[in-house]
Write a protein that holds these residues in place. Structure first.
Motif, mmCIF file in Angstrom:
data_model
loop_
_atom_site.group_PDB
_atom_site.id
_atom_site.type_symbol
_atom_site.label_atom_id
_atom_site.label_comp_id
_atom_site.label_asym_id
_atom_site.label_seq_id
_atom_site.Cartn_x
_atom_site.Cartn_y
_atom_site.Cartn_z
ATOM 1 N N TYR B 405 39.947 13.705 66.774
ATOM 2 C CA TYR B 405 38.711 14.071 67.480
ATOM 3 C C TYR B 405 38.952 14.283 68.974
ATOM 4 O O TYR B 405 38.255 15.083 69.615
ATOM 5 C CB TYR B 405 37.613 13.033 67.232
ATOM 6 N N SER B 406 39.932 13.591 69.540
ATOM 7 C CA SER B 406 40.238 13.829 70.955
ATOM 8 C C SER B 406 40.769 15.252 71.154
ATOM 9 O O SER B 406 40.455 15.911 72.146
ATOM 10 C CB SER B 406 41.284 12.829 71.458
ATOM 11 N N ILE B 407 41.572 15.711 70.190
ATOM 12 C CA ILE B 407 42.074 17.089 70.271
ATOM 13 C C ILE B 407 40.908 18.069 70.164
ATOM 14 O O ILE B 407 40.812 19.030 70.924
ATOM 15 C CB ILE B 407 43.123 17.346 69.155
ATOM 16 N N VAL B 408 39.997 17.805 69.232
ATOM 17 C CA VAL B 408 38.820 18.675 69.067
ATOM 18 C C VAL B 408 38.016 18.713 70.371
ATOM 19 O O VAL B 408 37.602 19.777 70.836
ATOM 20 C CB VAL B 408 37.926 18.175 67.901
ATOM 21 N N ARG B 409 37.804 17.548 70.956
ATOM 22 C CA ARG B 409 37.036 17.469 72.205
ATOM 23 C C ARG B 409 37.711 18.288 73.304
ATOM 24 O O ARG B 409 37.063 19.092 73.981
ATOM 25 C CB ARG B 409 36.920 16.004 72.655
ATOM 26 N N ASP B 410 39.021 18.117 73.435
ATOM 27 C CA ASP B 410 39.734 18.823 74.494
ATOM 28 C C ASP B 410 39.728 20.340 74.290
ATOM 29 O O ASP B 410 39.785 21.104 75.249
ATOM 30 C CB ASP B 410 41.175 18.304 74.620
ATOM 31 N N LEU B 411 39.653 20.765 73.039
ATOM 32 C CA LEU B 411 39.604 22.210 72.753
ATOM 33 C C LEU B 411 38.158 22.715 72.696
ATOM 34 O O LEU B 411 37.921 23.876 72.392
ATOM 35 C CB LEU B 411 40.315 22.507 71.420
ATOM 36 N N ARG B 412 37.207 21.826 72.993
ATOM 37 C CA ARG B 412 35.774 22.148 72.983
ATOM 38 C C ARG B 412 35.307 22.674 71.632
ATOM 39 O O ARG B 412 34.531 23.627 71.537
ATOM 40 C CB ARG B 412 35.446 23.141 74.114
ATOM 41 N N GLY B 413 35.789 22.017 70.605
ATOM 42 C CA GLY B 413 35.368 22.379 69.261
ATOM 43 C C GLY B 413 34.250 21.466 68.779
ATOM 44 O O GLY B 413 33.698 20.681 69.550
ATOM 45 N N SER B 414 33.928 21.574 67.499
ATOM 46 C CA SER B 414 32.888 20.734 66.906
ATOM 47 C C SER B 414 33.533 19.699 66.000
ATOM 48 O O SER B 414 34.367 20.039 65.157
ATOM 49 C CB SER B 414 31.933 21.594 66.087
ATOM 50 N N ILE B 415 33.121 18.436 66.141
ATOM 51 C CA ILE B 415 33.687 17.391 65.278
ATOM 52 C C ILE B 415 33.173 17.517 63.846
ATOM 53 O O ILE B 415 33.717 16.903 62.937
ATOM 54 C CB ILE B 415 33.382 15.965 65.800
ATOM 55 N N SER B 416 32.137 18.321 63.656
ATOM 56 C CA SER B 416 31.689 18.581 62.288
ATOM 57 C C SER B 416 31.140 19.985 62.160
ATOM 58 O O SER B 416 30.076 20.293 62.669
ATOM 59 C CB SER B 416 30.623 17.582 61.858
ATOM 60 N N ALA B 417 31.872 20.823 61.465
ATOM 61 C CA ALA B 417 31.411 22.199 61.269
ATOM 62 C C ALA B 417 30.366 22.271 60.169
ATOM 63 O O ALA B 417 29.378 22.965 60.289
ATOM 64 C CB ALA B 417 32.588 23.101 60.933
ATOM 65 N N GLU B 418 30.594 21.519 59.065
ATOM 66 C CA GLU B 418 29.634 21.624 57.969
ATOM 67 C C GLU B 418 29.228 20.304 57.335
ATOM 68 O O GLU B 418 28.145 20.215 56.769
ATOM 69 C CB GLU B 418 30.129 22.615 56.889
ATOM 70 N N HIS B 419 30.022 19.257 57.404
ATOM 71 C CA HIS B 419 29.693 18.020 56.681
ATOM 72 C C HIS B 419 28.614 17.179 57.337
ATOM 73 O O HIS B 419 27.965 16.378 56.675
ATOM 74 C CB HIS B 419 30.942 17.178 56.469
ATOM 75 N N GLY B 420 28.441 17.342 58.652
ATOM 76 C CA GLY B 420 27.431 16.550 59.348
ATOM 77 C C GLY B 420 28.010 15.316 60.026
ATOM 78 O O GLY B 420 29.226 15.091 60.031
#
Lengths: 462, 462
Positions: B405-420
């Motif tokens: 999740y830290s990688i996702v945050r740094d890349l400004r992505g979403s921690i959940s695309a579809e699962h919620g």
């Protein structure tokens, strides 16, 4: 009051604040022109920070704020009030970025729709929102009102194109929800609060829009049918034959067709005979030969099945433009016929005919000689109606509305398919929405704008 | 407590209320299985009135309510709590109506997705939502979580299919928003509050869904590319060549491909060689000859341009099914590899490669020998990751999540695309959402559920 203006100027150093007496009449109302009114002041914001400062100041001083985009609204949502500050976003204009990989555009709220369309086109992409007011209306207004337009049948309403947005809340908080991902289920999808709520919950300041590949070729036809069933049958045939390729299916009733073609010499009319229904159909795609052959074939089959009784295929881009010019000549209604009361209703396909019949009869029996013209977007269940009552000094708007909206209510339709509620239709909102729905709207409004300062009196009474 | 149960039974005469000690373990958790827990009681609602009565009672007594659909959620949203009443909707099952003209379905919330799909199919229409859990998950859960799945690239997420819904608010109010119109701008579009908010703002009890024409023919290919750029180039080529006809573009990294094909004899593998990327591509339409020829042509052109290095076109429906079975074998991960920590992240296309690289390296350096398998929906910017750490008694879930999740945050992505978000990801919500966004979510939750009784602790802390 002059102290308040002085304080506002002080709080917004560097921002243009025009006092009420100096505000150009252009800003007194939108296209609806219900009760054009000189506002307390007009602020021309240059940035999200300006918008935030205005909202923060006005919230502290319980000053009503009316937000203005391109002022092309048709239900008074942006009309000024004597005690209100006009927050104008025209200066916040510009396309900030286009991402070719993702096919997205980041754009400021005050950007005219046409400017954004052209920026997409320059990158060989399509911003699929299109409506007659394209030259004046702004992206922020399009989002706030969830604008519809000509291509909804294929691409959906504005809501379907918004990936993310930035909005300023009534207390001045800047809400950054600039999502650019197609899929993002990380928490509530907040943008939907601001899309279609007509600026009552926040001021949209910028957005990320999803663009589409630009179809390379289009084909269009003007056709006529003998019955509503035949019209629906034709729509179904075109949709099945070219799935995902139908841009528009615009239906015109004969009164409407007569009015918009009234200044054309008869020999130049694409279809000169009178028919019960006319339709302008447009399809587009990248495989020109396949598109043209399929479209031909579908229309031919529709003739064979006696669905289509007359049809003219456009032979050039110029002819397609001419078909659209005819459809868009609705803007000339006032000049050609006289002052009108306009409607924008949503109806299930199977109730459209009943609506037209009831409205025609209802209006004619109450106002003998009344001119009614129906047209709309068949595939979207969206009908427009213009009504002109002759030989009166003022159009009996309220009575006409009572008649038409009662029919809509009884048919369980929507009193506004695309134009919104604004100030003009608040009294009829309960014709289309339940008590518990209106109560929930009020709960939202109170939670987000407890002082009721942002576009007060629009959409719902609080 | 037994008094409370007695009162609940009295308030819900005729409704099945099962006391905690008698509640089958099946209802203790969803597929996430975080901390399966025996609830206070389980109520099996039969109708919207039942749901309303449960909410009204529990709101008066400040009793937490957890809503359960098909229990296939992957983040603990439906997991029971010791002090909570489980509101189960399985008995509210059935397709109430299909309108052939409008192409819409009215369906009860507890209806399994597959049942709804089959009802549409029987009328030659398509409910375009599809995911692995189709046999168990319910329409209500799909709406509450804004489910994604395999066909998002073409038809959008669940949100795009919902025209209207009925929901019961935390205080028991029944909100009827059963719109069936494509266009309806009469007031706030309230349904969006309930779609994707994971049952924290209301209990979805029924819905009107937009169906689509069912494409008559499909074609699919399994292909391999040498680089991520080539993969993106291929996606672009397929989308441009067959606009609006691409059902799926599922990408698999080699570790994933290796695992899901590990039990197949090498001579039966569609592509036996190891490549940096594999993709399962499916297109569909009504013009079989045109579809097949175009698809062939596009893939051939991609080979010529050296985008595609290997490709196998399915020669029959059976072969298409076999390709999908391979992709769906992800469900076997636990059996084939071992217990896993799963991810569902959203990323801009151009950041996907960096994500995979950083996650691979980050996890391998912290957990030598860790097995990571990446796959996802390329066109939607949605990647899944499974991670298994060998030779430990318990998977170090929290540490793995912190890294990813830290990688996702740094890349400004979403921690959940579809699962919620559910219960499992609340602590990471601020990795993908700003402070002002979370504050606004809390404002909404407090306004609609002031006693915080509905799915408390899900999505956001209040």
């Amino acid at each position: 009051m002059s102290n308040l203006l002085r304080d506002l100027r002080e709080a917004l150093s560097g921002v243009t604040v025009i006092a009420g007496e100096d505000v150009d009449q252009r800003y007194w109302s939108d296209w609806y022109r219900g009760h054009p009114t000189r506002p307390l002041a007009l602020v021309r914001a240059r940035s999200t920070d300006d918008v935030s400062a205005v909202m923060s100041f006005c919230n502290r001083h319980r000053l009503p704020v009316i937000v203005q985009g391109g002022l092309t609204g048709l239900c008074g949502g942006a009309e000024a009030e004597a005690d209100a500050v006009i927050l104008n976003l025209e200066r916040m204009s510009g396309v900030e970025a286009i991402d070719l990989d993702a096919g997205t555009m980041t754009v400021l709220a005050g950007t005219p729709l046409e400017t954004a369309q052209k920026a997409a086109e320059a990158k060989n992409l399509l911003l699929p929102l299109d409506l007659g007011a394209r030259g004046s209306c702004t992206i922020g207004g399009n989002i706030a009102t969830n604008a519809g337009g000509n291509n909804v049948i294929r691409y959906g309403m504005t809501r379907a194109m918004v990936l993310g947005l930035e909005a300023v809340l009534p207390d001045g908080t800047v809400l950054s929800n600039m999502n650019s991902l197609v899929k993002n289920n990380a928490g509530y999808d907040l943008k939907h609060l601001f899309i279609g709520s007509e600026g009552t919950l926040g001021v949209v300041t910028r957005a990320v829009l999803q663009l589409q590949p630009r179809p390379l070729f289009r084909a269009a036809a003007l056709l006529a049918t003998a019955s509503f069933d035949a019209l629906v049958g034709t729509l179904t045939a075109v949709r099945r034959g070219l799935p995902g390729s139908v841009d528009a299916f615009e239906v015109m009733w004969p009164e409407f067709y007569g009015i918009v073609t009234s200044e054309m010499p008869k020999e130049r009319l694409p279809i000169a005979q009178v028919h019960p229904f006319y339709a302008l159909v447009q399809v587009s795609g990248n495989d020109e030969a396949h598109l043209a052959a399929s479209f031909d074939e579908i229309l031919f089959a529709c003739s064979e099945r006696e669905l289509v009784t007359d049809a003219v295929l456009a032979k050039s881009e110029r002819e397609i433009e001419a078909f659209w010019a005819m459809r868009d000549a609705v803007a000339e209604f006032q000049r050609l016929v006289g002052p009108r009361t306009g409607f924008d209703v949503g109806l299930p396909l199977r109730k459209m005919e009943a609506f037209v019949e009831h409205a025609r009869v209802g209006l004619a029996s109450r106002f003998p000689g009344a001119i009614t013209a129906f047209y709309g977007h068949l595939g979207d269940g969206n009908l427009h109606l213009m009504c002109h009552v002759p030989n009166v000094t003022t159009q009996p708007k309220k009575e006409i509305e009572d008649i038409v909206y009662s029919i809509v209510r009884d048919l369980r339709g929507s009193i506004s398919a695309e134009h919104g509620i604004g100030k003009a239709r608040t009294a009829y909102l309960n014709y289309s929405r339940t008590e518990s729905e209106i109560a929930l709207m009020q709960t939202l409004k109170r939670a987000i704008d407890p002082n009721n300062i942002l576009n007060p009196g629009r959409v719902i009474a609080v």
